[in-house]
Write a protein that holds these residues in place. Structure first.
Motif, mmCIF file in Angstrom:
data_model
loop_
_atom_site.group_PDB
_atom_site.id
_atom_site.type_symbol
_atom_site.label_atom_id
_atom_site.label_comp_id
_atom_site.label_asym_id
_atom_site.label_seq_id
_atom_site.Cartn_x
_atom_site.Cartn_y
_atom_site.Cartn_z
ATOM 1 N N GLN A 111 0.864 -1.183 0.000
ATOM 2 C CA GLN A 111 0.000 0.000 0.000
ATOM 3 C C GLN A 111 0.889 1.217 0.000
ATOM 4 O OE1 GLN A 111 -2.322 -0.745 3.605
ATOM 5 N NE2 GLN A 111 -4.127 -0.093 2.501
ATOM 6 N N SER A 112 0.539 2.190 -0.840
ATOM 7 C CA SER A 112 1.235 3.463 -0.711
ATOM 8 C C SER A 112 0.620 4.183 0.482
ATOM 9 C CB SER A 112 1.121 4.286 -1.992
ATOM 10 O OG SER A 112 -0.219 4.633 -2.248
ATOM 11 N N PHE A 113 1.441 5.015 1.124
ATOM 12 C CA PHE A 113 0.959 5.763 2.271
ATOM 13 C C PHE A 113 1.463 7.196 2.216
ATOM 14 C CE2 PHE A 113 5.163 4.774 3.799
ATOM 15 C CZ PHE A 113 5.505 5.868 4.570
ATOM 16 N N GLU A 114 0.738 8.051 2.913
ATOM 17 C CA GLU A 114 1.159 9.441 3.115
ATOM 18 C C GLU A 114 0.726 9.834 4.517
ATOM 19 O OE1 GLU A 114 0.382 13.983 1.505
ATOM 20 O OE2 GLU A 114 -0.453 12.298 0.376
ATOM 21 N N ILE A 115 1.632 10.474 5.239
ATOM 22 C CA ILE A 115 1.323 10.980 6.575
ATOM 23 C C ILE A 115 1.303 12.499 6.493
ATOM 24 C CG2 ILE A 115 2.098 11.173 8.969
ATOM 25 C CD1 ILE A 115 3.395 8.447 8.648
ATOM 26 N N ARG A 116 0.231 13.097 6.994
ATOM 27 C CA ARG A 116 0.107 14.560 7.007
ATOM 28 C C ARG A 116 0.020 15.051 8.446
ATOM 29 N NH1 ARG A 116 -4.531 15.156 2.418
ATOM 30 N NH2 ARG A 116 -3.349 14.190 0.751
ATOM 31 N N ASP A 117 0.792 16.048 8.762
ATOM 32 C CA ASP A 117 0.801 16.686 10.084
ATOM 33 C C ASP A 117 1.078 15.692 11.214
ATOM 34 O OD1 ASP A 117 0.121 19.121 8.840
ATOM 35 O OD2 ASP A 117 -2.013 18.639 8.981
ATOM 36 N N GLY A 118 1.637 14.545 10.913
ATOM 37 C CA GLY A 118 1.961 13.561 11.920
ATOM 38 C C GLY A 118 0.764 12.869 12.548
ATOM 39 N N LYS A 119 -0.449 13.247 12.137
ATOM 40 C CA LYS A 119 -1.632 12.670 12.779
ATOM 41 C C LYS A 119 -2.653 12.094 11.809
ATOM 42 C CE LYS A 119 -3.428 17.311 13.277
ATOM 43 N NZ LYS A 119 -3.714 18.383 14.180
ATOM 44 N N LEU A 120 -2.486 12.303 10.511
ATOM 45 C CA LEU A 120 -3.386 11.719 9.511
ATOM 46 C C LEU A 120 -2.589 10.774 8.619
ATOM 47 C CD1 LEU A 120 -5.518 14.800 8.410
ATOM 48 C CD2 LEU A 120 -6.207 12.940 9.925
#
Length: 144
Positions: A111-120
């Motif tokens: 799965q590709s992933f992306e983390i935004r603002d450390g919480k999403l």
């Protein structure tokens, strides 16, 4: 007597150097950026871009990652029951640590992933390792 001083000093320095503790490999494995427990908040379907909440999906889902980039454990709970457990590893083709791929060893998917603002955390639809999906859902999770 003069020759004895350099020999004694050299022996002392060699023994001093050998007595120092050294780490076996000196490696420090950073925790995986996805480490922690995440709760499903919404799903966005690829083709229609329709977004539904977790409650509209009709179930609760929690995922947990515990490990390092090189190796770790993954667990998925649906409605409080464990439905999946696997070892995982990660790759970062574009560098950085906020987006890349999670590889699940048990079923050989990714799965590709992306983390935004450390919480999403945004996860793409799972696919066989090495295959890129043209269209699929995106799952949004919030750190617990």
């Amino acid at each position: 007597m003069n020759r004895l001083k350099p020999i004694a000093l050299t022996t002392f320095l060699v023994l001093l150097a050998l007595s120092c503790e050294r780490p076996v490999c000196g490696c420090v494995f950073p925790p995986a950026p996805v480490n922690g427990t995440w709760e499903l908040t919404s799903i966005t379907y690829g083709l229609t871009q329709k977004k539904i909440t977790a409650s509209e999906a009709g179930y609760t889902e929690t995922i947990a990652y515990d490990g390092h980039v090189e190796a770790g454990k993954f667990k998925r709970l649906r409605n409080g029951n464990e439905v999946e457990a696997s070892d995982f590893s990660m790759s970062f083709p574009d560098g950085g640590t906020t987006n890349g791929f999670v590889m699940y060893h048990n079923d050989k998917t990714q799965q590709s992933f992306e983390i935004r603002d450390g919480k999403l955390l945004y996860l793409s639809e799972r696919s066989p390792q090495g295959v890129t999906m043209a269209d699929g859902a995106t799952y949004e999770y919030q750190r617990k």
